[in-house]
Design an enzyme around this catalytic site. Sequence first.
Site, PDB file in Angstrom:
ATOM      1  N   LYS A  45      51.853  18.267  19.926  1.00  0.00           N
ATOM      2  CA  LYS A  45      52.664  17.184  20.498  1.00  0.00           C
ATOM      3  C   LYS A  45      53.301  16.363  19.386  1.00  0.00           C
ATOM      4  CE  LYS A  45      49.988  16.966  24.772  1.00  0.00           C
ATOM      5  NZ  LYS A  45      48.950  16.327  25.605  1.00  0.00           N
ATOM      6  N   GLN A  81      44.856  11.509  25.407  1.00  0.00           N
ATOM      7  CA  GLN A  81      44.557  12.924  25.613  1.00  0.00           C
ATOM      8  C   GLN A  81      43.268  13.085  26.418  1.00  0.00           C
ATOM      9  OE1 GLN A  81      46.568  15.446  24.814  1.00  0.00           O
ATOM     10  NE2 GLN A  81      45.171  17.061  25.444  1.00  0.00           N
ATOM     11  N   ASP A 127      52.510  10.433  30.912  1.00  0.00           N
ATOM     12  CA  ASP A 127      51.824  11.507  31.638  1.00  0.00           C
ATOM     13  C   ASP A 127      52.113  11.458  33.136  1.00  0.00           C
ATOM     14  OD1 ASP A 127      50.257  13.310  30.124  1.00  0.00           O
ATOM     15  OD2 ASP A 127      48.806  11.730  29.669  1.00  0.00           O
TER      16      ASP A 127
HETATM   17  N1  GUN Z   1      44.786  17.371  28.649  1.00  0.00           N
HETATM   18  C1  GUN Z   1      45.254  18.545  29.134  1.00  0.00           C
HETATM   19  N2  GUN Z   1      46.498  18.389  29.649  1.00  0.00           N
HETATM   20  C2  GUN Z   1      46.817  17.090  29.484  1.00  0.00           C
HETATM   21  C3  GUN Z   1      47.986  16.324  29.801  1.00  0.00           C
HETATM   22  O1  GUN Z   1      48.977  16.793  30.369  1.00  0.00           O
HETATM   23  N3  GUN Z   1      47.925  15.012  29.459  1.00  0.00           N
HETATM   24  C4  GUN Z   1      46.838  14.449  28.874  1.00  0.00           C
HETATM   25  N4  GUN Z   1      46.871  13.146  28.595  1.00  0.00           N
HETATM   26  N5  GUN Z   1      45.746  15.133  28.563  1.00  0.00           N
HETATM   27  C5  GUN Z   1      45.749  16.447  28.872  1.00  0.00           C
END
Ligand code: GUN
Length: 280
Positions: A52, A96, A119
């Site tokens: 990311k 996350q 998100d």
């Molecule tokens: N962990 C796995 N997928 C995601 C996501 O799309 N967002 C977040 N914040 N954590 C994740």
Amino acid sequence: MILIDGKKIAAELREELKIEVSELKSKYNKIPGLTVILIGDMAPSQIYVRMKEKAANEVGLKSEVLRYPGEVEEKTILDKIEELNKDNSVSGILVQLPLPKHIDKQKVIESILPSKDVDGFHPMNVGNLSSGYESSIPCTPLGCYLLIKKIEPNLNGKKAVIVGRSNLNGKPMTQLLLKENCTVTITHSKTKDLKGECLKGDIIVAAVGMPELVKGDWVKKDAIVIDVGINKTEKGIVGDVAFDEVSKVAKALTPVPGGVGPMTIACLLKNTIECFKRSN
Ligand code: GUN
């Protein structure tokens, strides 16, 4: 069969976003900023966050990763989020997941300002999406949606079958496809005759985390099949779809890896830019 090249489509999206960031920079004299909070040392989360960060830098966003040990107190995280909520240089905040057990996930999600919730997990965004109002849209279903639209721009009246009812994927995916006038069925672990339900789908989105669950004879000829699964098995990483079998019947199918994954990350960047634009 069309192999849906998520890697390539995500790269194209990042190129568009890069141009948009540079235009926003000239217009506002500032750039969108993404802050990611990473707690603990779980390997997959570490890898995702690194990807990311790299992607954010590549399109010219300001990006920051705040790392905390697994034992960090919940209050430390909530205080930091409060600070980031007030910080004008931060357009988007992402915590996350998964979180350590002693931290209340819902409390953390609800502490993020809905306008910075890249998100789309905050109840305000979830509600807005389901009511058809403007909202942040969770990155993975948004990525799936963009891939489906690439293959079939007109989804009017199509029958979509979603395997998995999670808040992360299944439920928001439903909202996105409903908005496109699909008839949507959400299936899950208690669904009777899962195979029969899948066979009705012009579109199948598999997001359950069960290796190669969706078999070749579960798929209608010429269906579009999107595989969200990332499962570690003895033979390596596989999706929720039995790729070899399904590729013989489907019109289009995403590979794992290289399908949905890169789109999720590109959509996170897209959401960060959207948050920036809405706040300016
Ligand atoms: N962990 C796995 N997928 C995601 C996501 O799309 N967002 C977040 N914040 N954590 C994740």
